[in-house]
Design a protein around this motif. Structure first.
Motif, PDB file in Angstrom:
ATOM      1  N   MET A 195      56.007  18.349  96.717  1.00 17.76           N
ATOM      2  CA  MET A 195      57.165  17.565  97.140  1.00 17.76           C
ATOM      3  C   MET A 195      57.178  16.205  96.439  1.00 17.76           C
ATOM      4  O   MET A 195      58.221  15.755  95.973  1.00 17.76           O
ATOM      5  CB  MET A 195      57.141  17.357  98.654  1.00 17.76           C
ATOM      6  CG  MET A 195      58.299  16.560  99.155  1.00 17.76           C
ATOM      7  SD  MET A 195      59.793  17.521  99.192  1.00 17.76           S
ATOM      8  CE  MET A 195      59.813  17.913 100.899  1.00 17.76           C
ATOM      9  N   LEU A 196      56.024  15.574  96.323  1.00 18.74           N
ATOM     10  CA  LEU A 196      55.933  14.293  95.632  1.00 18.74           C
ATOM     11  C   LEU A 196      56.296  14.436  94.159  1.00 18.74           C
ATOM     12  O   LEU A 196      57.025  13.613  93.609  1.00 18.74           O
ATOM     13  CB  LEU A 196      54.531  13.703  95.781  1.00 18.74           C
ATOM     14  CG  LEU A 196      54.296  12.350  95.120  1.00 18.74           C
ATOM     15  CD1 LEU A 196      55.246  11.298  95.685  1.00 18.74           C
ATOM     16  CD2 LEU A 196      52.856  11.921  95.288  1.00 18.74           C
ATOM     17  N   GLU A 197      55.830  15.498  93.525  1.00 20.86           N
ATOM     18  CA  GLU A 197      56.166  15.732  92.119  1.00 20.86           C
ATOM     19  C   GLU A 197      57.665  15.944  91.937  1.00 20.86           C
ATOM     20  O   GLU A 197      58.263  15.450  90.976  1.00 20.86           O
ATOM     21  CB  GLU A 197      55.391  16.933  91.565  1.00 20.86           C
ATOM     22  CG  GLU A 197      53.934  16.652  91.303  1.00 20.86           C
ATOM     23  CD  GLU A 197      53.723  15.529  90.306  1.00 20.86           C
ATOM     24  OE1 GLU A 197      54.404  15.506  89.258  1.00 20.86           O
ATOM     25  OE2 GLU A 197      52.887  14.654  90.591  1.00 20.86           O
ATOM     26  N   LEU A 198      58.289  16.673  92.861  1.00 16.56           N
ATOM     27  CA  LEU A 198      59.738  16.885  92.778  1.00 16.56           C
ATOM     28  C   LEU A 198      60.498  15.575  92.963  1.00 16.56           C
ATOM     29  O   LEU A 198      61.494  15.324  92.280  1.00 16.56           O
ATOM     30  CB  LEU A 198      60.176  17.912  93.825  1.00 16.56           C
ATOM     31  CG  LEU A 198      59.774  19.351  93.545  1.00 16.56           C
ATOM     32  CD1 LEU A 198      60.089  20.230  94.743  1.00 16.56           C
ATOM     33  CD2 LEU A 198      60.462  19.868  92.300  1.00 16.56           C
ATOM     34  N   LYS A 199      60.025  14.717  93.863  1.00 14.95           N
ATOM     35  CA  LYS A 199      60.665  13.414  94.059  1.00 14.95           C
ATOM     36  C   LYS A 199      60.550  12.565  92.799  1.00 14.95           C
ATOM     37  O   LYS A 199      61.505  11.901  92.400  1.00 14.95           O
ATOM     38  CB  LYS A 199      60.022  12.664  95.235  1.00 14.95           C
ATOM     39  CG  LYS A 199      60.438  13.168  96.580  1.00 14.95           C
ATOM     40  CD  LYS A 199      59.793  12.336  97.673  1.00 14.95           C
ATOM     41  CE  LYS A 199      60.207  12.796  99.040  1.00 14.95           C
ATOM     42  NZ  LYS A 199      59.621  11.949 100.092  1.00 14.95           N
ATOM     43  N   LYS A 200      59.380  12.593  92.168  1.00 15.64           N
ATOM     44  CA  LYS A 200      59.182  11.833  90.931  1.00 15.64           C
ATOM     45  C   LYS A 200      60.103  12.343  89.828  1.00 15.64           C
ATOM     46  O   LYS A 200      60.687  11.564  89.082  1.00 15.64           O
ATOM     47  CB  LYS A 200      57.728  11.915  90.476  1.00 15.64           C
ATOM     48  CG  LYS A 200      56.778  11.117  91.328  1.00 15.64           C
ATOM     49  CD  LYS A 200      55.357  11.275  90.822  1.00 15.64           C
ATOM     50  CE  LYS A 200      54.362  10.526  91.659  1.00 15.64           C
ATOM     51  NZ  LYS A 200      52.978  10.708  91.185  1.00 15.64           N
ATOM     52  N   GLU A 201      60.216  13.673  89.734  1.00  6.89           N
ATOM     53  CA  GLU A 201      61.072  14.268  88.708  1.00  6.89           C
ATOM     54  C   GLU A 201      62.542  13.919  88.952  1.00  6.89           C
ATOM     55  O   GLU A 201      63.271  13.576  88.027  1.00  6.89           O
ATOM     56  CB  GLU A 201      60.892  15.786  88.688  1.00  6.89           C
ATOM     57  CG  GLU A 201      61.584  16.452  87.531  1.00  6.89           C
ATOM     58  CD  GLU A 201      61.263  17.930  87.449  1.00  6.89           C
ATOM     59  OE1 GLU A 201      62.133  18.672  86.989  1.00  6.89           O
ATOM     60  OE2 GLU A 201      60.141  18.340  87.827  1.00  6.89           O
ATOM     61  N   LYS A 202      62.970  13.976  90.191  1.00 10.91           N
ATOM     62  CA  LYS A 202      64.343  13.605  90.545  1.00 10.91           C
ATOM     63  C   LYS A 202      64.601  12.138  90.197  1.00 10.91           C
ATOM     64  O   LYS A 202      65.642  11.794  89.643  1.00 10.91           O
ATOM     65  CB  LYS A 202      64.586  13.832  92.038  1.00 10.91           C
ATOM     66  CG  LYS A 202      65.939  13.394  92.509  1.00 10.91           C
ATOM     67  CD  LYS A 202      66.062  13.524  94.012  1.00 10.91           C
ATOM     68  CE  LYS A 202      67.330  12.877  94.519  1.00 10.91           C
ATOM     69  NZ  LYS A 202      67.372  12.797  95.972  1.00 10.91           N
ATOM     70  N   HIS A 203      63.644  11.286  90.483  1.00  8.26           N
ATOM     71  CA  HIS A 203      63.780   9.866  90.186  1.00  8.26           C
ATOM     72  C   HIS A 203      63.902   9.631  88.688  1.00  8.26           C
ATOM     73  O   HIS A 203      64.755   8.863  88.226  1.00  8.26           O
ATOM     74  CB  HIS A 203      62.585   9.109  90.763  1.00  8.26           C
ATOM     75  CG  HIS A 203      62.700   7.638  90.673  1.00  8.26           C
ATOM     76  ND1 HIS A 203      62.182   6.921  89.631  1.00  8.26           N
ATOM     77  CD2 HIS A 203      63.295   6.739  91.489  1.00  8.26           C
ATOM     78  CE1 HIS A 203      62.435   5.643  89.810  1.00  8.26           C
ATOM     79  NE2 HIS A 203      63.113   5.506  90.924  1.00  8.26           N
ATOM     80  N   THR A 204      63.069  10.311  87.911  1.00 10.85           N
ATOM     81  CA  THR A 204      63.111  10.177  86.452  1.00 10.85           C
ATOM     82  C   THR A 204      64.452  10.645  85.896  1.00 10.85           C
ATOM     83  O   THR A 204      65.061   9.975  85.058  1.00 10.85           O
ATOM     84  CB  THR A 204      61.961  10.971  85.813  1.00 10.85           C
ATOM     85  OG1 THR A 204      60.720  10.475  86.308  1.00 10.85           O
ATOM     86  CG2 THR A 204      61.990  10.863  84.303  1.00 10.85           C
ATOM     87  N   LEU A 205      64.927  11.785  86.373  1.00 15.56           N
ATOM     88  CA  LEU A 205      66.217  12.307  85.917  1.00 15.56           C
ATOM     89  C   LEU A 205      67.363  11.372  86.302  1.00 15.56           C
ATOM     90  O   LEU A 205      68.289  11.151  85.520  1.00 15.56           O
ATOM     91  CB  LEU A 205      66.461  13.702  86.492  1.00 15.56           C
ATOM     92  CG  LEU A 205      65.569  14.798  85.947  1.00 15.56           C
ATOM     93  CD1 LEU A 205      65.757  16.090  86.742  1.00 15.56           C
ATOM     94  CD2 LEU A 205      65.830  15.030  84.475  1.00 15.56           C
ATOM     95  N   THR A 206      67.285  10.809  87.487  1.00 17.16           N
ATOM     96  CA  THR A 206      68.314   9.863  87.936  1.00 17.16           C
ATOM     97  C   THR A 206      68.329   8.638  87.035  1.00 17.16           C
ATOM     98  O   THR A 206      69.395   8.188  86.604  1.00 17.16           O
ATOM     99  CB  THR A 206      68.058   9.423  89.395  1.00 17.16           C
ATOM    100  OG1 THR A 206      68.066  10.576  90.230  1.00 17.16           O
ATOM    101  CG2 THR A 206      69.109   8.440  89.866  1.00 17.16           C
ATOM    102  N   MET A 207      67.162   8.111  86.717  1.00 15.70           N
ATOM    103  CA  MET A 207      67.099   6.934  85.847  1.00 15.70           C
ATOM    104  C   MET A 207      67.660   7.240  84.468  1.00 15.70           C
ATOM    105  O   MET A 207      68.368   6.427  83.889  1.00 15.70           O
ATOM    106  CB  MET A 207      65.654   6.424  85.734  1.00 15.70           C
ATOM    107  CG  MET A 207      65.177   5.760  86.992  1.00 15.70           C
ATOM    108  SD  MET A 207      63.593   4.881  86.897  1.00 15.70           S
ATOM    109  CE  MET A 207      62.665   5.711  85.689  1.00 15.70           C
TER     110      MET A 207
END
Length: 78
Positions: free
Chosen positions: A10-22
């Motif tokens: 879940m943490l990895e998915l949140k990080k990936e979502k954050h990176t894609l958003t940026m």
């Protein structure tokens, strides 16, 4: 899967979502800042309506709904 593995995933998915958003909205002329906190519900500081000195905190859905980020996306040659 164990509970710890699920939490890690879940943490990895949140990080990936954050990176894609940026990457997607980081070039918007109204985007003042994007919080690095993955758990922050309104991580985007937008100056579209209030100006860059007093940006409004937005969630990702609200920011993407505005669509201003599209104006500054790089055009990919076909």
């Amino acid at each position: 899967m164990t509970e710890q593995q699920l939490m890690d995933e879940m943490l990895e998915l949140k990080k990936e979502k954050h990176t894609l958003t940026m990457e997607l909205i980081g070039g918007c002329e109204h985007c003042v800042r994007i919080s690095s906190n993955h758990d922050f519900k309104t991580p985007i500081y937008c100056g579209r309506f209030t100006g860059p000195l007093h940006p409004t905190c937005l969630d990702v859905k609200t920011c993407l709904a505005c669509g201003e980020y599209r104006k500054n996306m790089l055009k990919i040659p076909s």
